[in-house]
Each structure stands twice: as structure tokens, then as C-alpha cells.
Design an enzyme around this catalytic site. Structure first.
Site, short mmCIF file in Angstrom:
data_model
loop_
_atom_site.label_atom_id
_atom_site.label_comp_id
_atom_site.label_asym_id
_atom_site.label_seq_id
_atom_site.Cartn_x
_atom_site.Cartn_y
_atom_site.Cartn_z
N PRO A 2 0.83 -1.21 0.00
CA PRO A 2 0.00 0.00 0.00
C PRO A 2 0.87 1.26 0.00
O PRO A 2 1.85 1.33 0.73
CB PRO A 2 -0.79 -0.11 1.31
CG PRO A 2 -0.65 -1.53 1.75
CD PRO A 2 0.64 -2.02 1.19
N GLU A 3 0.51 2.20 -0.85
CA GLU A 3 1.22 3.47 -0.86
C GLU A 3 0.32 4.56 -0.28
O GLU A 3 -0.80 4.28 0.16
CB GLU A 3 1.68 3.79 -2.29
CG GLU A 3 2.71 2.77 -2.78
CD GLU A 3 3.56 3.29 -3.93
OE1 GLU A 3 3.67 4.51 -4.09
OE2 GLU A 3 4.11 2.46 -4.66
#
Ligand SMILES: [Zn+2]
Length: 279
Positions: A2-3
Site C-alpha cells: 500500500p502506498e
């Protein structure tokens, strides 16, 4: 992994279910995340009200009057919201469902198959959470009014590493992970291998604008999936349906038809267009 956009979309999905609400209990089934989950989390948090949920970089900050719960999704974490309603039981936890935060109307569940995520407590007595070792070294937020071309210019004067790697380091600006670094550099027309200190003011201005735009667009795309997120499949994949360069090696550039180039920089794949990114 996840960014920043995925984390921000998660924050927006959680906020209406937790802000201003009292945590009834905490169930920890697996303490071995990236760092051990505190033993006394239930005693510290049960009966306490979540005032607000903020994001700093890729950390979520669950703010209580007496401290802050810091969470991170690591490589594979998701928070899911399950309603607690009569006749509609919350599903039994599966093997990777490590933590439940139980509110009166919802169960907020952390699932993390690879266990690189984190859940830590920072008490008010320990000082401001912003000074926590995990947060103190973070760069400016990409949506902070202070993040600008001038900021980028000033902080890169002594950096001889390639601009792509300086962006990934996260100490100049947070949240520009591998996907969004490649896409931002494409949008700004900048070669990812260029030493950061060689970027002039004009190029820094283009790059700062591109970073804010690319991240904001990804959040907007992710936000449109919020309804699916609640009680369903978590935040899935990246919000980059139509990447210009990322994972498009050998395919035609969407602007000039030149095949997209893939190179390795510090073990990470970088994608760029040799023709469009000559600045
Ligand atoms: Zn091109």
C-alpha cells in the site's frame, strides 16, 4: 504494497465509523507484527474515545485524549469495517485477521498475511506523537502548502543520487513510492536517472506539481471504490488504472509511441520514456 493513496483512502473509509466513537474492546490474536503489538493495548484503550484519525506519510494516527495509536499497513495489511448488527454476525476471524477494534456499531479488523504491518501506542506522557522515532524523520506531506518547487529545490542541492531514488527515500517529501515516482517523473518530463542536485528551479516546480497531481488523482480514483471497501474486500490494488509508464516496459508511450524503458535503480524497477523524459 500500500502506498500513500491507499492509506489515505483507508483513512477516509474508517473516519466516519471511528471518529468520536468509544472503543469497547481490543482483541489481539497475533502480536508478532513488524514490532510486537503492546501487551496492554486493551487496558489502555477500552472505554476510550477516538477523537480523530489522521494520516502522516503511510501511518494512520488514531488520536485519543491520552495518546495515539499508530498503525501501518506494511506490505499486505488492510483494515476492514464490519457492521455489528443483530442477526448479522461479524464473520469469524480467519488465520490472518490479527486484530479487532470493537466499537458499538462496528468491528474494525486488521488483516495482514505477511505481518509487516504495525500497531503501536504512543502515550501523551511520552511527548507529541510527531516526535515518535517512526515519524520524526519523515519529509513534508505532498499536500502541505509548504511543499513546492522551491522546497524540492532547496532540499536537493546536496543530493547527488538519482532523483527517483531521492523521492523514494521519503525524507524530502513523503508518500512517493515506486509507482507514483515513475508516474510523476513522466508527467514532469524528467529523466529518473538525473542526479537530484542538477534539477533547476523550473524542473523542481514541474516535478512538485506532478507529484501532488498524481497522488491526488490516485486518491480520487480510490475514493470511488470506498463503498466496496466497507465490509467487503478491503482496499485492493493500486489506484492507477491507466499508468503512463509503470509496468509498461516495451509498450508504446501513450504520448510519443516510443517503447517504454525499464531499468533497475537501487533494486527497484523504474519505468520511463527516453523521448518524453529528456529534461
Ligand atoms: Zn514518450
Amino acid at each position: 504494497m500500500p502506498e500513500l493513496p491507499e492509506v489515505e483512502v483507508t483513512r477516509r473509509a474508517l473516519a466516519p465509523h471511528v471518529e468520536g466513537r468509544t472503543l469497547e474492546s481490543v482483541a489481539v490474536r497475533e502480536r508478532r507484527l513488524r514490532w510486537p503489538v503492546p501487551l496492554r493495548l486493551h487496558e489502555q484503550l477500552a472505554g476510550r474515545r477516538v477523537e480523530r484519525i489522521d494520516r502522516r506519510g503511510k501511518y494512520l494516527l488514531w488520536r485519543f485524549a491520552h495518546g495515539t495509536l499508530i498503525s501501518h499497513l506494511g506490505m499486505s495489511g488492510t483494515w476492514r469495517v464490519w457492521p455489528r448488527e443483530p442477526g448479522r454476525p461479524v464473520p469469524l476471524p480467519q488465520v490472518h485477521d490479527h486484530i479487532d477494534l470493537l466499537f458499538r456499531a462496528h468491528c474494525i479488523r486488521l488483516t495482514d498475511p505477511r505481518r509487516f504491518g504495525a500497531l503501536l501506542w504512543s502515550a501523551v506522557a511520552d511527548g507529541p506523537v510527531e516526535g515518535h522515532p517512526l515519524l520524526a524523520g519523515l519529509g513534508i506531506e505532498p499536500f502541505d502548502p509548504g511543499f513546492s518547487g522551491e522546497w524540492l529545490y532547496r532540499l536537493t542541492r546536496s543530493r547527488s543520487a538519482p532523483i527517483k531514488q531521492v523521492l523514494l527515500a521519503g525524507d524530502v517529501v513523503v508518500g512517493v513510492g515506486n509507482i507514483y515516482a515513475s508516474e510523476s517523473l513522466f508527467r514532469a518530463g524528467i529523466n529518473p536517472k538525473l542526479p537530484a542536485r542538477r534539477l533547476g528551479r523550473a524542473r523542481c516546480g514541474l516535478l512538485a506539481a506532478a507529484i501532488s497531481e498524481v497522488l491526488a488523482e490516485a486518491i480520487a480514483v480510490g475514493g470511488s471504490t470506498l463503498r466496496d471497501f466497507v465490509g467487503a474486500d478491503g482496499v485492493a490494488g493500486y489506484f492507477m488504472n491507466d499508468a503512463f509508464v509503470y509496468e509498461r516496459a516495451g509498450q508504446a508511450c501513450r504520448l510519443c509511441a516510443t517503447p517504454i524503458t525499464r531499468v533497475l535503480q537501487g533494486q527497484r524497477a523504474t519505468y520511463y520514456c527516453r523521448r518524453c523524459q529528456r529534461r
